[in-house]
Design a protein around this motif. Structure first.
Motif, PDB file in Angstrom:
ATOM      1  N   ALA A  57       0.837  -1.202   0.000  1.00 49.03           N
ATOM      2  CA  ALA A  57       0.000   0.000   0.000  1.00 49.03           C
ATOM      3  C   ALA A  57       0.872   1.253   0.000  1.00 49.03           C
ATOM      4  CB  ALA A  57      -0.912   0.008   1.219  1.00 49.03           C
ATOM      5  N   LYS A  58       0.411   2.266  -0.718  1.00 56.21           N
ATOM      6  CA  LYS A  58       1.113   3.553  -0.710  1.00 56.21           C
ATOM      7  C   LYS A  58       0.842   4.241   0.619  1.00 56.21           C
ATOM      8  CE  LYS A  58       1.536   4.460  -5.549  1.00 56.21           C
ATOM      9  NZ  LYS A  58       1.568   5.493  -6.561  1.00 56.21           N
ATOM     10  N   VAL A  59       1.854   4.950   1.108  1.00 58.39           N
ATOM     11  CA  VAL A  59       1.704   5.680   2.360  1.00 58.39           C
ATOM     12  C   VAL A  59       1.154   7.071   2.030  1.00 58.39           C
ATOM     13  CG1 VAL A  59       2.860   6.523   4.419  1.00 58.39           C
ATOM     14  CG2 VAL A  59       3.649   4.413   3.346  1.00 58.39           C
ATOM     15  N   PRO A  60      -0.025   7.408   2.549  1.00 56.05           N
ATOM     16  CA  PRO A  60      -0.601   8.721   2.252  1.00 56.05           C
ATOM     17  C   PRO A  60       0.222   9.858   2.866  1.00 56.05           C
ATOM     18  CG  PRO A  60      -2.195   7.306   3.387  1.00 56.05           C
ATOM     19  CD  PRO A  60      -0.889   6.593   3.379  1.00 56.05           C
ATOM     20  N   PRO A  61       0.242  11.018   2.219  1.00 51.31           N
ATOM     21  CA  PRO A  61       0.967  12.177   2.769  1.00 51.31           C
ATOM     22  C   PRO A  61       0.515  12.532   4.189  1.00 51.31           C
ATOM     23  CG  PRO A  61       0.314  12.611   0.504  1.00 51.31           C
ATOM     24  CD  PRO A  61      -0.329  11.310   0.904  1.00 51.31           C
ATOM     25  N   ALA A  62      -0.770  12.377   4.488  1.00 51.77           N
ATOM     26  CA  ALA A  62      -1.260  12.684   5.844  1.00 51.77           C
ATOM     27  C   ALA A  62      -0.610  11.768   6.869  1.00 51.77           C
ATOM     28  CB  ALA A  62      -2.783  12.553   5.902  1.00 51.77           C
ATOM     29  N   LYS A 103       9.576   4.809   4.166  1.00 53.32           N
ATOM     30  CA  LYS A 103       8.781   5.060   2.962  1.00 53.32           C
ATOM     31  C   LYS A 103       8.417   6.534   2.832  1.00 53.32           C
ATOM     32  CE  LYS A 103       6.621   0.524   2.522  1.00 53.32           C
ATOM     33  NZ  LYS A 103       5.329  -0.195   2.487  1.00 53.32           N
ATOM     34  N   CYS A 104       8.325   7.220   3.959  1.00 51.21           N
ATOM     35  CA  CYS A 104       7.999   8.648   3.968  1.00 51.21           C
ATOM     36  C   CYS A 104       9.256   9.528   3.835  1.00 51.21           C
ATOM     37  CB  CYS A 104       7.286   9.012   5.270  1.00 51.21           C
ATOM     38  SG  CYS A 104       5.638   8.317   5.435  1.00 51.21           S
ATOM     39  N   ASN A 105      10.430   8.890   3.760  1.00 57.05           N
ATOM     40  CA  ASN A 105      11.705   9.629   3.690  1.00 57.05           C
ATOM     41  C   ASN A 105      11.914  10.544   4.898  1.00 57.05           C
ATOM     42  OD1 ASN A 105      12.576   8.505   1.203  1.00 57.05           O
ATOM     43  ND2 ASN A 105      11.161   9.870   0.146  1.00 57.05           N
ATOM     44  N   ILE A 106      11.531  10.055   6.067  1.00 57.25           N
ATOM     45  CA  ILE A 106      11.726  10.816   7.301  1.00 57.25           C
ATOM     46  C   ILE A 106      13.161  10.608   7.760  1.00 57.25           C
ATOM     47  CG2 ILE A 106      11.028  11.027   9.715  1.00 57.25           C
ATOM     48  CD1 ILE A 106       8.198  10.206   8.796  1.00 57.25           C
ATOM     49  N   ARG A 107      13.876  11.681   7.941  1.00 54.95           N
ATOM     50  CA  ARG A 107      15.311  11.600   8.257  1.00 54.95           C
ATOM     51  C   ARG A 107      15.583  11.200   9.701  1.00 54.95           C
ATOM     52  NH1 ARG A 107      17.148  16.818   4.795  1.00 54.95           N
ATOM     53  NH2 ARG A 107      16.456  15.947   2.826  1.00 54.95           N
ATOM     54  N   ASN A 108      14.779  11.653  10.633  1.00 51.90           N
ATOM     55  CA  ASN A 108      15.032  11.361  12.053  1.00 51.90           C
ATOM     56  C   ASN A 108      14.313  10.099  12.502  1.00 51.90           C
ATOM     57  OD1 ASN A 108      12.459  12.549  11.894  1.00 51.90           O
ATOM     58  ND2 ASN A 108      12.602  13.380  13.950  1.00 51.90           N
ATOM     59  N   ARG A 109      14.414   9.038  11.702  1.00 48.43           N
ATOM     60  CA  ARG A 109      13.642   7.819  11.987  1.00 48.43           C
ATOM     61  C   ARG A 109      14.378   6.810  12.855  1.00 48.43           C
ATOM     62  NH1 ARG A 109      15.032   7.131   6.490  1.00 48.43           N
ATOM     63  NH2 ARG A 109      16.308   5.286   6.161  1.00 48.43           N
ATOM     64  N   GLN A 110      15.562   7.123  13.314  1.00 49.24           N
ATOM     65  CA  GLN A 110      16.339   6.237  14.189  1.00 49.24           C
ATOM     66  C   GLN A 110      16.626   4.898  13.526  1.00 49.24           C
ATOM     67  OE1 GLN A 110      13.909   6.219  17.737  1.00 49.24           O
ATOM     68  NE2 GLN A 110      15.027   7.952  18.547  1.00 49.24           N
ATOM     69  N   ALA A 111      17.130   4.962  12.298  1.00 48.90           N
ATOM     70  CA  ALA A 111      17.452   3.751  11.539  1.00 48.90           C
ATOM     71  C   ALA A 111      18.415   2.867  12.323  1.00 48.90           C
ATOM     72  CB  ALA A 111      18.048   4.121  10.186  1.00 48.90           C
ATOM     73  N   GLY A 112      18.169   1.566  12.275  1.00 52.86           N
ATOM     74  CA  GLY A 112      19.009   0.599  12.973  1.00 52.86           C
ATOM     75  C   GLY A 112      18.601   0.337  14.401  1.00 52.86           C
ATOM     76  N   LYS A 113      17.701   1.150  14.935  1.00 58.72           N
ATOM     77  CA  LYS A 113      17.248   0.980  16.308  1.00 58.72           C
ATOM     78  C   LYS A 113      16.226  -0.149  16.384  1.00 58.72           C
ATOM     79  CE  LYS A 113      17.192   3.801  20.117  1.00 58.72           C
ATOM     80  NZ  LYS A 113      17.039   4.949  20.835  1.00 58.72           N
ATOM     81  N   LYS A 114      16.219  -0.862  17.482  1.00 59.45           N
ATOM     82  CA  LYS A 114      15.290  -1.972  17.692  1.00 59.45           C
ATOM     83  C   LYS A 114      13.951  -1.473  18.239  1.00 59.45           C
ATOM     84  CE  LYS A 114      17.496  -5.877  16.887  1.00 59.45           C
ATOM     85  NZ  LYS A 114      17.016  -6.838  15.938  1.00 59.45           N
TER      86      LYS A 114
END
Length: 121
Positions: A57-62, A103-114
């Motif tokens: 599913a596509k992630v809506p902008p909202a 998918k939203c290209n959020i930069r502060n998403r804490q990549a690699g965190k559990k």
């Protein structure tokens, strides 16, 4: 005519009972979502339901806006919501939902965190 309103009345009563329960049980201490009750934080992410249940599913902008705001204010709240019984009841798949910030290209998403047994991509 009165019979057709019965299902709607039951839904309204159910929603009111959930709201009252959330107010009573969540009033007081701050948790992973700060002073916002986890039910309220989860409800704010309702635009994300489709994307949290279906990887295609596509992630809506909202949804992206809501997730971005949540991660800015309470980064651990998203994980708490995804691992909550409320998410399970809503049919949310944590392994799918955890990828929404990417998918939203959020930069502060804490990549690699559990987040439980899931890793933020």
């Amino acid at each position: 005519m009165a019979l057709s309103l019965k299902p709607y009345c039951l839904v309204v009563l159910f929603l009111i009972s959930i709201s009252l329960n959330a107010l009573v049980s969540d009033a007081g201490a701050a948790g992973e979502c700060g002073r916002t009750p986890i039910r309220s934080a989860a409800a704010s992410l309702s635009p994300c339901l489709g994307a949290a249940r279906n990887a295609r599913a596509k992630v809506p902008p909202a949804c992206c806006a809501k997730v971005g705001a949540l991660l800015r204010t309470s980064p651990r709240c998203l994980c708490a919501i995804l691992l909550s019984p409320l998410a399970k009841q809503a049919g949310i798949m944590p392994g799918i939902a955890i990828a929404i910030p990417k998918k939203c290209n959020i930069r502060n998403r804490q990549a690699g965190k559990k987040c439980g047994r899931y890793t933020v991509p």
